[in-house]
Scaffold this motif. Sequence first.
Motif, mmCIF file in Angstrom:
data_model
loop_
_atom_site.group_PDB
_atom_site.id
_atom_site.type_symbol
_atom_site.label_atom_id
_atom_site.label_comp_id
_atom_site.label_asym_id
_atom_site.label_seq_id
_atom_site.Cartn_x
_atom_site.Cartn_y
_atom_site.Cartn_z
ATOM 1 N N LEU A 351 42.145 36.303 36.399
ATOM 2 C CA LEU A 351 42.772 36.786 37.637
ATOM 3 C C LEU A 351 43.479 38.128 37.427
ATOM 4 C CD1 LEU A 351 44.077 33.393 38.991
ATOM 5 C CD2 LEU A 351 41.999 34.626 39.645
ATOM 6 N N ASP A 352 43.821 38.441 36.176
ATOM 7 C CA ASP A 352 44.376 39.780 35.918
ATOM 8 C C ASP A 352 43.338 40.849 36.255
ATOM 9 O OD1 ASP A 352 46.766 38.730 35.118
ATOM 10 O OD2 ASP A 352 46.215 38.691 32.996
ATOM 11 N N SER A 353 42.062 40.491 36.077
ATOM 12 C CA SER A 353 41.025 41.479 36.422
ATOM 13 C C SER A 353 40.933 41.632 37.943
ATOM 14 C CB SER A 353 39.667 41.097 35.834
ATOM 15 O OG SER A 353 39.087 40.026 36.560
ATOM 16 N N TYR A 354 41.292 40.561 38.682
ATOM 17 C CA TYR A 354 41.378 40.726 40.153
ATOM 18 C C TYR A 354 42.460 41.750 40.462
ATOM 19 C CZ TYR A 354 42.837 40.005 44.940
ATOM 20 O OH TYR A 354 43.201 40.241 46.248
ATOM 21 N N ASP A 355 43.600 41.607 39.824
ATOM 22 C CA ASP A 355 44.686 42.554 40.052
ATOM 23 C C ASP A 355 44.206 43.980 39.729
ATOM 24 O OD1 ASP A 355 47.645 42.518 40.702
ATOM 25 O OD2 ASP A 355 47.587 43.806 38.943
ATOM 26 N N PHE A 356 43.594 44.143 38.569
ATOM 27 C CA PHE A 356 43.137 45.474 38.133
ATOM 28 C C PHE A 356 42.149 46.069 39.151
ATOM 29 C CE2 PHE A 356 40.214 48.310 36.050
ATOM 30 C CZ PHE A 356 40.996 49.061 35.194
ATOM 31 N N GLU A 357 41.141 45.274 39.517
ATOM 32 C CA GLU A 357 40.061 45.822 40.342
ATOM 33 C C GLU A 357 40.478 45.982 41.808
ATOM 34 O OE1 GLU A 357 36.425 44.184 37.486
ATOM 35 O OE2 GLU A 357 36.832 43.122 39.358
ATOM 36 N N ALA A 358 41.267 45.020 42.304
ATOM 37 C CA ALA A 358 41.667 45.117 43.717
ATOM 38 C C ALA A 358 42.712 46.213 43.908
ATOM 39 C CB ALA A 358 42.183 43.766 44.211
ATOM 40 N N VAL A 359 43.585 46.417 42.923
ATOM 41 C CA VAL A 359 44.562 47.515 43.016
ATOM 42 C C VAL A 359 43.819 48.853 42.974
ATOM 43 C CG1 VAL A 359 46.386 48.705 41.724
ATOM 44 C CG2 VAL A 359 46.591 46.258 42.197
ATOM 45 N N LEU A 360 42.810 48.953 42.102
ATOM 46 C CA LEU A 360 42.008 50.184 42.033
ATOM 47 C C LEU A 360 41.334 50.460 43.384
ATOM 48 C CD1 LEU A 360 40.927 52.180 39.779
ATOM 49 C CD2 LEU A 360 38.882 50.779 39.796
ATOM 50 N N THR A 361 40.783 49.406 43.969
ATOM 51 C CA THR A 361 40.123 49.545 45.277
ATOM 52 C C THR A 361 41.136 50.002 46.320
ATOM 53 O OG1 THR A 361 38.576 47.807 44.665
ATOM 54 C CG2 THR A 361 38.767 48.295 47.011
ATOM 55 N N ALA A 362 42.305 49.364 46.322
ATOM 56 C CA ALA A 362 43.334 49.737 47.302
ATOM 57 C C ALA A 362 43.751 51.188 47.095
ATOM 58 C CB ALA A 362 44.543 48.812 47.166
ATOM 59 N N ASP A 363 43.896 51.608 45.839
ATOM 60 C CA ASP A 363 44.317 52.987 45.583
ATOM 61 C C ASP A 363 43.273 53.986 46.065
ATOM 62 O OD1 ASP A 363 46.787 52.355 44.633
ATOM 63 O OD2 ASP A 363 46.259 52.493 42.522
ATOM 64 N N GLU A 364 42.006 53.639 45.851
ATOM 65 C CA GLU A 364 40.966 54.562 46.328
ATOM 66 C C GLU A 364 40.983 54.622 47.856
ATOM 67 O OE1 GLU A 364 37.278 54.757 44.203
ATOM 68 O OE2 GLU A 364 36.170 55.145 46.051
ATOM 69 N N ASN A 365 41.133 53.470 48.481
ATOM 70 C CA ASN A 365 41.172 53.453 49.947
ATOM 71 C C ASN A 365 42.391 54.208 50.478
ATOM 72 O OD1 ASN A 365 38.765 52.082 50.343
ATOM 73 N ND2 ASN A 365 39.734 50.075 50.142
ATOM 74 N N ILE A 366 43.518 54.011 49.821
ATOM 75 C CA ILE A 366 44.743 54.694 50.256
ATOM 76 C C ILE A 366 44.592 56.207 50.070
ATOM 77 C CG2 ILE A 366 47.165 55.079 49.586
ATOM 78 C CD1 ILE A 366 47.364 51.997 49.205
ATOM 79 N N ALA A 367 44.000 56.614 48.945
ATOM 80 C CA ALA A 367 43.832 58.056 48.703
ATOM 81 C C ALA A 367 42.927 58.673 49.775
ATOM 82 C CB ALA A 367 43.243 58.286 47.312
ATOM 83 N N HIS A 368 41.800 58.010 50.069
ATOM 84 C CA HIS A 368 40.896 58.543 51.106
ATOM 85 C C HIS A 368 41.591 58.582 52.457
ATOM 86 C CE1 HIS A 368 37.174 59.281 49.088
ATOM 87 N NE2 HIS A 368 37.177 58.098 48.516
#
Length: 531
Positions: A351-368
């Motif tokens: 589940l730590d990988s969920y945190d890693f990957e979903a936070v990365l996704t959120a950051d990319e979405n937020i940046a765009h």
Amino acid sequence: MANVAGIPVWRELGASARNGREAVEAHPLAIVGAGPVGLALALDLGRRGQRVLVLSRLDFIAAGSKAICFSKRSLDIFDRLGVGQALVDQGVTWNVGKVFWGAGAEPIYQFDVLPVKDQQRPGFINLQQYHVEACLIDALQRLPNVELRWGHTVTAVAADGDGVDIAVQAPGDDYRIRAQWLVACDGSRSSVRDGLGLDFEGRVFEDNFLIADIRMRGEHPAERWFWFDPPFNPGQSALMHKQPDGVWRLDFQLGWDIDRAAAVKPDNVERYVRAMLGPQVEFSREWYSLYTFQCRRMQRFVHGRVLFAGDSAHLVSPFGARGCNGGLADADNLGWKLDRVLRGQAGTGLLDSYDFEAVLTADENIAHSSRSTDFMTPKCAASRAYRDAVLELAREHAFARPLVNSGRLSTAVSYPHSPLNSADADGDDWDGGVAPGSPALDAPLGAGWLLRALGDRFVLLADGWRGEAPDGVELLDLGERADLQALRARYALRPGSAYLIRPDHYVCARWRRPDRAAVAAALARAQGRPQ
Ligand SMILES: O=C(O)CCc1cccc(O)c1
């Protein structure tokens, strides 16, 4: 029709009664919130055989101006959940966006949201969120291991190392749940997040946008039309999308310094609509509302036994359609991982990988999302001069078009540094193909499609495989088939090459000269058990 809290009702469901009256119920998994994200996650885990309880404070499906644009990636997820075709059949398919500037009646340019053709699904469909929710609920009601409780409000949450205590209030029935896991999919005003004293970090944008969902017999094509500084909304922007049932979404940027109460009065809204569509157009009101937005996220999405997904964890502007699609990506990422943890096949480290990957996704979405907003609403004279110069150049010159930002539309995010990836082996030359951490690309597979064939388990996609695949992997061997040029080209396959693809259709490893031990090691790593 609106309920007592002023939320518009699309379909009444009625408050659910519990079977029995235990004061404390035990559940492996509770999902709080029954929007598209909570329902999709419930469907994923329910289809995997997990016992799932979904709690929704509402006892109806809400109407109103919510998500309408569902990306190809979300359609691929819905396909895996068995509802993709039903949604595509109901939705309005589109692939083209047009950008207008100033008074010009012709677009300054247009773009294709699905540049790689020969994939099963289109770039987008438009479909009202309530239709999507109804379809997911329908699928969930066919699963005996999933229980949906409508009108059950979570009033308190307390987590410890083994599980979560949840206090629930339903009509005439206050009770408690002890769940091993809780997933909060309860939206931007998440009561679970508040109950745990957690918060968001990020930017709040000072702008107001007016949504007018109207019903009319429009002749416009099924395309996304975006205007910078149009004569019907000078100095601001506007957006138009076609929805099913003769409904159109019109979005008008209004600026910050406005009378918000006056802005949503029908006379005011209809002035904008007529200015855009012409004075003769006949239309009726479906829903009018005003929104502001924030680009923010929680610091972590995993808090012990409580996990956050969708708007409860991160918020973006609507531009780029990254809100609901980003939330569905969370559900897709989390479903198979939580399933393995619940079965005891993986440790909580997965589940730590969920945190890693979903936070990365959120950051990319937020940046765009933040960049789109900054481009659309320049905050100083220099930014405006830059924007206008880019728009002027874009009319004639293709090189300037990628600089125009009217909202970068949602696509799947890659995780090149995910701990679940195995790096390419030294000496393996990959000129192209799909790198570890990238979403699998669809391609024709005989009469079907690759993504459909991948299903919801680990798959070894091989171009000629000798021997047995390791346990826990399904082999999809292209063998001698000569009809799969597009697939081989997309994956840069050569005889003997192989890819390991996760249950959520992300590539986690690939080889030019694979062997059973290497695949087994990559499989272990991809399940959070590096050897
Ligand atoms: O086209 C876009 O960039 C998003 C369209 C959209 C999505 C959700 C709400 C909304 O008002 C507009």
